[in-house]
Design a protein around this motif. Sequence first.
Motif, PDB file in Angstrom:
ATOM      1  N   ARG A   1       0.729  -1.221   0.029  1.00  0.00           N
ATOM      2  CA  ARG A   1       0.069  -0.220   0.045  1.00  0.00           C
ATOM      3  C   ARG A   1       0.705   1.290   0.009  1.00  0.00           C
ATOM      4  NH1 ARG A   1      -3.346  -2.841  -1.866  1.00  0.00           N
ATOM      5  NH2 ARG A   1      -4.931  -3.689  -0.735  1.00  0.00           N
ATOM      6  N   ASN A   2       2.143   1.162   0.249  1.00  0.00           N
ATOM      7  CA  ASN A   2       3.057   2.372   0.402  1.00  0.00           C
ATOM      8  C   ASN A   2       3.614   2.368  -0.879  1.00  0.00           C
ATOM      9  OD1 ASN A   2       2.633   2.719   3.192  1.00  0.00           O
ATOM     10  ND2 ASN A   2       3.807   0.999   3.725  1.00  0.00           N
ATOM     11  N   ARG A   3       2.991   3.319  -1.781  1.00  0.00           N
ATOM     12  CA  ARG A   3       3.287   3.419  -3.254  1.00  0.00           C
ATOM     13  C   ARG A   3       3.693   4.946  -3.411  1.00  0.00           C
ATOM     14  NH1 ARG A   3      -1.058  -0.333  -5.881  1.00  0.00           N
ATOM     15  NH2 ARG A   3      -2.067   0.323  -3.969  1.00  0.00           N
ATOM     16  N   LEU A   4       4.692   5.018  -4.199  1.00  0.00           N
ATOM     17  CA  LEU A   4       5.170   6.535  -4.682  1.00  0.00           C
ATOM     18  C   LEU A   4       5.602   6.591  -5.872  1.00  0.00           C
ATOM     19  CD1 LEU A   4       7.480   6.931  -1.584  1.00  0.00           C
ATOM     20  CD2 LEU A   4       5.294   8.165  -1.663  1.00  0.00           C
ATOM     21  N   GLU A   5       5.632   7.835  -6.652  1.00  0.00           N
ATOM     22  CA  GLU A   5       6.160   7.854  -7.987  1.00  0.00           C
ATOM     23  C   GLU A   5       7.355   8.976  -7.891  1.00  0.00           C
ATOM     24  OE1 GLU A   5       3.139   9.132 -10.834  1.00  0.00           O
ATOM     25  OE2 GLU A   5       1.818   7.179 -10.304  1.00  0.00           O
TER      26      GLU A   5
ATOM     27  N   ILE B   1       7.320   3.377  -6.988  1.00  0.00           N
ATOM     28  CA  ILE B   1       8.052   2.820  -6.053  1.00  0.00           C
ATOM     29  C   ILE B   1       7.121   2.129  -5.089  1.00  0.00           C
ATOM     30  CG2 ILE B   1       9.650   3.069  -3.995  1.00  0.00           C
ATOM     31  CD1 ILE B   1      10.380   5.862  -5.367  1.00  0.00           C
ATOM     32  N   ALA B   2       7.565   0.726  -4.780  1.00  0.00           N
ATOM     33  CA  ALA B   2       6.610   0.306  -3.871  1.00  0.00           C
ATOM     34  C   ALA B   2       7.327  -0.067  -2.574  1.00  0.00           C
ATOM     35  CB  ALA B   2       5.976  -1.005  -4.219  1.00  0.00           C
ATOM     36  N   VAL B   3       6.828   0.177  -1.308  1.00  0.00           N
ATOM     37  CA  VAL B   3       7.821   0.148  -0.098  1.00  0.00           C
ATOM     38  C   VAL B   3       6.834  -1.131   0.857  1.00  0.00           C
ATOM     39  CG1 VAL B   3       8.755   0.950   1.933  1.00  0.00           C
ATOM     40  CG2 VAL B   3       8.594   2.550  -0.016  1.00  0.00           C
ATOM     41  N   LYS B   4       7.643  -2.116   0.856  1.00  0.00           N
ATOM     42  CA  LYS B   4       7.255  -3.142   1.649  1.00  0.00           C
ATOM     43  C   LYS B   4       7.985  -3.703   2.836  1.00  0.00           C
ATOM     44  CE  LYS B   4       3.906  -6.370   2.208  1.00  0.00           C
ATOM     45  NZ  LYS B   4       2.503  -6.138   2.444  1.00  0.00           N
ATOM     46  N   ALA B   5       7.797  -3.291   4.032  1.00  0.00           N
ATOM     47  CA  ALA B   5       8.757  -3.520   5.164  1.00  0.00           C
ATOM     48  C   ALA B   5       7.958  -4.219   6.269  1.00  0.00           C
ATOM     49  CB  ALA B   5       9.349  -2.252   5.649  1.00  0.00           C
ATOM     50  N   VAL B   6       8.722  -5.067   7.040  1.00  0.00           N
ATOM     51  CA  VAL B   6       8.216  -5.722   8.139  1.00  0.00           C
ATOM     52  C   VAL B   6       7.982  -4.961   9.312  1.00  0.00           C
ATOM     53  CG1 VAL B   6       8.668  -7.731   9.684  1.00  0.00           C
ATOM     54  CG2 VAL B   6       9.347  -8.002   7.280  1.00  0.00           C
ATOM     55  N   ASN B   7       9.123  -3.927   9.408  1.00  0.00           N
ATOM     56  CA  ASN B   7       8.981  -2.966  10.522  1.00  0.00           C
ATOM     57  C   ASN B   7       9.198  -1.650   9.943  1.00  0.00           C
ATOM     58  OD1 ASN B   7       9.043  -4.954  12.738  1.00  0.00           O
ATOM     59  ND2 ASN B   7      11.265  -5.636  12.076  1.00  0.00           N
ATOM     60  N   VAL B   8       8.444  -1.043  10.564  1.00  0.00           N
ATOM     61  CA  VAL B   8       8.529   0.792  10.142  1.00  0.00           C
ATOM     62  C   VAL B   8       8.786   1.390  11.646  1.00  0.00           C
ATOM     63  CG1 VAL B   8       7.649   2.707   9.317  1.00  0.00           C
ATOM     64  CG2 VAL B   8       7.281   0.741   8.020  1.00  0.00           C
ATOM     65  N   MET B   9       9.846   2.033  12.030  1.00  0.00           N
ATOM     66  CA  MET B   9       9.801   2.551  13.382  1.00  0.00           C
ATOM     67  C   MET B   9      10.117   4.033  13.043  1.00  0.00           C
ATOM     68  SD  MET B   9      12.985  -0.225  13.981  1.00  0.00           S
ATOM     69  CE  MET B   9      13.274   0.413  15.648  1.00  0.00           C
ATOM     70  N   LEU B  10       9.292   4.564  14.096  1.00  0.00           N
ATOM     71  CA  LEU B  10       9.268   6.156  14.270  1.00  0.00           C
ATOM     72  C   LEU B  10      10.246   6.420  15.427  1.00  0.00           C
ATOM     73  CD1 LEU B  10       5.668   6.878  13.651  1.00  0.00           C
ATOM     74  CD2 LEU B  10       7.569   7.040  12.062  1.00  0.00           C
ATOM     75  N   ILE B  11      11.001   7.449  15.662  1.00  0.00           N
ATOM     76  CA  ILE B  11      11.908   7.774  16.637  1.00  0.00           C
ATOM     77  C   ILE B  11      11.522   9.293  16.952  1.00  0.00           C
ATOM     78  CG2 ILE B  11      14.183   8.152  17.221  1.00  0.00           C
ATOM     79  CD1 ILE B  11      15.087   5.810  15.338  1.00  0.00           C
ATOM     80  N   ARG B  12      11.124   9.561  18.197  1.00  0.00           N
ATOM     81  CA  ARG B  12      11.065  10.973  18.571  1.00  0.00           C
ATOM     82  C   ARG B  12      12.046  11.283  19.538  1.00  0.00           C
ATOM     83  NH1 ARG B  12       6.170  13.608  21.831  1.00  0.00           N
ATOM     84  NH2 ARG B  12       6.863  15.731  21.569  1.00  0.00           N
ATOM     85  N   GLU B  13      12.669  12.306  19.435  1.00  0.00           N
ATOM     86  CA  GLU B  13      13.634  12.787  20.392  1.00  0.00           C
ATOM     87  C   GLU B  13      13.465  13.981  21.290  1.00  0.00           C
ATOM     88  OE1 GLU B  13      17.892  12.891  18.600  1.00  0.00           O
ATOM     89  OE2 GLU B  13      17.244  11.061  17.339  1.00  0.00           O
TER      90      GLU B  13
END
Length: 69
Positions: free
Chosen positions: A6-10, A57-69
């Motif tokens: 579902r994560n698609r870009l051009e 571009i199709a992005v398929k990842a098992v983990n998507v991590m967000l970091i907040r500092e």
Amino acid sequence: MKIGARNRLEGEVVEIKRGTVMCQVKVRIVGNAIMESVMTLDSLDELGIKVGDKVRIAVKAVNVMLIRE
């Protein structure tokens, strides 16, 4: 071609660095951000990708991590 990601870009291919077996393809997406893909030279040649081409571009990842500092 249908794809489940579902994560698609051009974007536009802006640089290709060829190695002996693999290559690195840089793509400019919305907001002038750059995404990169690594693939075999055989795949690059089969797709016929060149600098200046419009690609999806199709992005398929098992983990998507967000970091907040």
